[in-house]
Every structure is written in C-alpha cells, then in structure tokens.
Design an enzyme around this catalytic site. Sequence first.
Site, mmCIF file in Angstrom:
data_model
loop_
_atom_site.group_PDB
_atom_site.id
_atom_site.type_symbol
_atom_site.label_atom_id
_atom_site.label_comp_id
_atom_site.label_asym_id
_atom_site.label_seq_id
_atom_site.Cartn_x
_atom_site.Cartn_y
_atom_site.Cartn_z
ATOM 1 N N CYS A 25 35.858 27.136 52.428
ATOM 2 C CA CYS A 25 34.932 28.242 52.704
ATOM 3 C C CYS A 25 34.941 28.711 54.155
ATOM 4 O O CYS A 25 35.370 29.824 54.454
ATOM 5 C CB CYS A 25 33.522 27.824 52.311
ATOM 6 S SG CYS A 25 33.373 27.441 50.567
HETATM 7 N N1 LIG Z 1 34.361 23.962 46.932
HETATM 8 C C1 LIG Z 1 33.253 24.371 47.503
HETATM 9 O O1 LIG Z 1 32.543 23.585 48.112
HETATM 10 C C2 LIG Z 1 32.790 25.804 47.412
HETATM 11 C C3 LIG Z 1 31.503 26.127 47.886
HETATM 12 C C4 LIG Z 1 31.042 27.422 47.781
HETATM 13 C C5 LIG Z 1 31.878 28.398 47.245
HETATM 14 N N2 LIG Z 1 33.134 28.080 46.805
HETATM 15 C C6 LIG Z 1 33.947 29.147 46.230
HETATM 16 O O2 LIG Z 1 34.073 28.922 44.828
HETATM 17 C C7 LIG Z 1 35.354 29.367 44.377
HETATM 18 C C8 LIG Z 1 36.067 28.244 43.648
HETATM 19 O O3 LIG Z 1 36.299 27.182 44.566
HETATM 20 P P1 LIG Z 1 36.667 25.716 44.110
HETATM 21 O O4 LIG Z 1 36.477 24.871 45.303
HETATM 22 O O5 LIG Z 1 35.964 25.346 42.850
HETATM 23 O O6 LIG Z 1 38.235 25.891 43.781
HETATM 24 P P2 LIG Z 1 39.177 24.849 43.033
HETATM 25 O O7 LIG Z 1 40.559 25.135 43.487
HETATM 26 O O8 LIG Z 1 38.631 23.472 43.143
HETATM 27 O O9 LIG Z 1 39.043 25.238 41.506
HETATM 28 C C9 LIG Z 1 39.486 26.434 40.970
HETATM 29 C C10 LIG Z 1 40.014 26.186 39.560
HETATM 30 O O10 LIG Z 1 40.364 27.447 39.010
HETATM 31 C C11 LIG Z 1 41.532 27.267 38.216
HETATM 32 N N3 LIG Z 1 42.158 28.556 38.012
HETATM 33 C C12 LIG Z 1 42.858 29.321 38.882
HETATM 34 N N4 LIG Z 1 43.240 30.467 38.296
HETATM 35 C C13 LIG Z 1 42.761 30.450 37.035
HETATM 36 C C14 LIG Z 1 42.813 31.350 35.926
HETATM 37 N N5 LIG Z 1 43.444 32.516 36.002
HETATM 38 N N6 LIG Z 1 42.220 30.978 34.783
HETATM 39 C C15 LIG Z 1 41.582 29.783 34.675
HETATM 40 N N7 LIG Z 1 41.492 28.896 35.678
HETATM 41 C C16 LIG Z 1 42.066 29.232 36.840
HETATM 42 C C17 LIG Z 1 42.344 26.267 39.025
HETATM 43 O O11 LIG Z 1 43.321 25.625 38.235
HETATM 44 C C18 LIG Z 1 41.255 25.304 39.521
HETATM 45 O O12 LIG Z 1 41.045 24.247 38.614
HETATM 46 C C19 LIG Z 1 36.076 29.879 45.615
HETATM 47 O O13 LIG Z 1 35.902 31.252 45.720
HETATM 48 C C20 LIG Z 1 35.354 29.183 46.748
HETATM 49 O O14 LIG Z 1 35.433 29.911 47.949
HETATM 50 C C21 LIG Z 1 33.598 26.798 46.874
#
Ligand SMILES: NC(=O)c1ccc[n+]([C@@H]2O[C@H](COP(=O)([O-])OP(=O)(O)OC[C@H]3O[C@@H](n4cnc5c(N)ncnc54)[C@H](O)[C@@H]3O)[C@@H](O)[C@H]2O)c1
Length: 448
Positions: free
Chosen positions: A286
């Site tokens: 982030c």
């Molecule tokens: N991790 C955090 O602490 C956090 C906190 C706040 C916001 N966010 C935001 O949340 C969002 C997700 O982050 P995250 O950390 O969970 O990411 P991540 O990489 O852990 O998980 C994303 C998942 O989406 C899947 N994916 C990708 N493309 C896909 C598709 N077309 N269809 C189905 N699945 C698909 C991936 O395989 C993965 O398992 C981002 O925008 C991030 O900025 C994350």
Amino acid sequence: MTTAPENQLASLQQKVESREARIGIVGMGYVGLPLALLYSSQRFKVTGFDIEERKVATLNAGGSYIVRILPSEIQEAQKAGFRATSDYSEIAQMDAVIICVPTPLDEYHEPDLSYITGTVKSIAPWLREGHLIVLESTTYPGTTEEVVVPLLEAGNKSGLKASRASGQRGFYVAFSPEREDPGNETVARHDIPKVMGGCGPVATQMATALYGSIFHRVVPVSSPAVAEMTKLLENIYRCVNIALVNELKQLCMKMGIDIHEVIDAAKTKPFGFQAFYPGPGLGGHCIPIDPFYLSWKAQQFDFRTRFIELAGEINTAMPHFVIEQTANGLNEHSKALKGSKVLVLGVAYKRDIDDLRESPSLTIIELLREKGALVSYNDPYFPTVGRGRHYDLNMTNTPLDNLGQYDAVLIVTDHSDYDYKTIVEQSQLVVDTRNATKGISSPKIVRC
Ligand SMILES: NC(=O)c1ccc[n+]([C@@H]2O[C@H](COP(=O)([O-])OP(=O)(O)OC[C@H]3O[C@@H](n4cnc5c(N)ncnc54)[C@H](O)[C@@H]3O)[C@@H](O)[C@H]2O)c1
C-alpha cells in the site's frame, strides 16, 4: 422479468438479514480471504474466486497459505458453505461480488489496472439485474466510474447498465476501500469503519446493507470517487509523515539526539500529534505504491502532487542510508563492505507478518550484494526468498546461530520472536534500523 431498484434493494436486504445472500469474493489474497472468513463466520455462504489454481486447491482441501490464517479457520468456514473456484460462470449464482485483486505499479511506476480490468471482464458476461458489484482494491479516484462500470456494461450480452438513479433498472456498483492493517491485533476487523461510495443512492444502500451485516459501522459517502480518494488520503498521510520522521531522524543523528526519545516525548501531547516512526524504508502493497496512483491521475489535471513526490524521494533513499551507516559501522572495525559477511534479520516488510512485497530488506540485500558483501538472511516467516516482480534473490533462510561469524548483523524487520539482547551479545556489530535494541546499551550497536 425486470424489477424496480427499490424492490431489488429490499430483496437484497432481506437476503442479507436471512443470510441467504450468496457472496462471491474475487481475489483470495491478504484482503479477500480474511473478508471471506468474516462473512462465513456470520453464516453467509461465500464463494472465493481466484485465478491461481494452487490457492483454489489449497482452500478446498481445508488448507491455508497465509501464516496468520489457520487451516482450522478455513475448515470452519467450509462448514458454513465456503468454497473456492476459478470458474467465473459461478458469478451468476451470486447476489453480491466483492473484488479484492492487486493494484501494483507497472515498470514505468504507473498504475497497473490489469488485475481489475481482467477481473471485471471475466465478471461482465455473468451479470444479471440486481447484482451488486463492490470494488475494494486501492486505486485512483475515478476508477469505478471510468473503468469498472464501462467494462461491466460493455461485457454483458444482455445490454444491462449500471443503475444510478431511482427507477433505473440494472446492476449496482460501489467502491469500498479495504483498511486492513496486517498484524494489528488491537482493532478487530469488524470494528474498522467501512467507507462506502456507490454509483447512485441505491447502490450505496445495497452495499451498506451487505457490509453492515459484518462491520459495526458503515460510513456512506456521496460517490465512489470520494471513497477512492479517502483511501488515498489515509495512505498518503502515512507516507508523508513517515518521510518526515525519516528526514528528522537523519538530522537528529547529526545532532546527537535520539529521534525515538523525541517521538516518545512528543506523543505524550494529548491532541494534535500522532506518532510515526522512522525505519529502513517503506514496504508493503500500500504505502509505497498507492500515493503514485494519485500522482499519475493528477497529471490529467495538469497538477503536481509535490508532497507525494518529496515523500517518495526521502523514503526511497532510506535503504541507501542504511547501507551507508553499515559501511560506516564496518569502517570503525577497519573493514570494508566488500567481502564482509552480513546477516540481514527480517525480510518481511513489517513485524510478525509473512508478506515481503516491496520490503526494504529486498532492496537492502540487493544493494549489499552490489557492494560485494556476502549476504545471508534470517526470517522465521520465509524459508526461502526466490523471485518477485522486482527482485530475484534465490536465497535460503539461515539459522540464527553462530552470529559471531558475521561482520555485521542488520536488523531490518523487528520480529517479536527475536531475542535482541542475545543477538547483540553474540554479534560483532549490530545495525539497528527499527529501534529494536532500545534499552540495550552496547558499543557494538549502530542505530540508524
Ligand atoms: N494487503 C493489505 O494489507 C492491504 C490493505 C489495504 C488495501 N489493500 C489493497 O487490496 C487489494 C488486494 O491486495 P492483497 O494484498 O489482498 O493482494 P494479494 O496479491 O494478496 O491477493 C490478490 C489475489 O487476487 C488474485 N487475482 C488476481 N487477478 C485475479 C483475477 N483476474 N481473478 C481472480 N483472482 C485474481 C491473485 O491470485 C491473489 O490471490 C490491493 O488493491 C491492495 O492495495 C491491501
């Protein structure tokens, strides 16, 4: 047969109330999987969608690939009907679909929306009237209205449109930013208020009904763009304040003042001050990334986000500062970085988590290697560190014994499992970037 939006709202509210609402969550990662478990714990039947077959198979076998989520939690959710799939045709059976896919930067440091657009294109053919689609991925203001809605409208064969006004039939779209703070045990997830901006009042009400069933407080705002900007303001606030303390730390070091003592004193002020802490550089999915989504968007308005740029400059330079301080510490021992054995403690981007995305440790290891140091690492959360989007380290976790063999031990992530007193006792030189050795007095410690 078509139904008026007011009826569709009432229908979803009733299904949420009775727990009959089927919820699809796309992206079973650090955000999506805990959210799926939260809904499951409230007796909703949840389907997790992911394109990674390995994740789908692990979840369906009752396993977990995130350290802080136990397999028993997945198995508990399975009892409530949770399962995972990579088959998008199942979207048709959902009442609400929540999108939690990654939003990284591309090689030119610009927003990479390909995960969002890929997901939305896969959902679009299965849309039906009354469907609620909520985007949670962090992104620039305008994404929901300018990217998501047009792709959903273009991709469904029945010509369905997003419903924005009373009396207008179609599907419903909202944006609700994720506010997860990994490793933070002080606030339960359902106690973190959920900001909600729908495309039109009915979409906001529908999404509020859905999230209000698991979050104690939902904060409706007037549009998706306001919700998108809210998330960016929160992250930019952190990014800028961390840059401020990182800069002041460097000045304090020159002045012989302990910045941590200063922060501890300043935070006794009961108003107008929030403590941020210096460190080896930004990490995680982030804070190092999201501010640049806004900088990029601002260009369309011929506007420069100077705070973001300056904070980025200061924070990006921090790993270089750590290398400089390590070289200075070795110099005091009449040694050069080149040829020195260096152990990096911690590759996760922050304490007690199994996430190394954008971790400053990775940059620090690369910089040390460039200088000719012989680098090892230890991290209880990572048996190996292979290849990522921006690194290719190919390293294996080194046991925490025989610390005296290293010319320097660098504390980059202050995991609570480490016994810092013993580490200092057994090491020749300790470079502490996290104030982890607070209270330990030793000439071997370089605090930076
Ligand atoms: N991790 C955090 O602490 C956090 C906190 C706040 C916001 N966010 C935001 O949340 C969002 C997700 O982050 P995250 O950390 O969970 O990411 P991540 O990489 O852990 O998980 C994303 C998942 O989406 C899947 N994916 C990708 N493309 C896909 C598709 N077309 N269809 C189905 N699945 C698909 C991936 O395989 C993965 O398992 C981002 O925008 C991030 O900025 C994350």
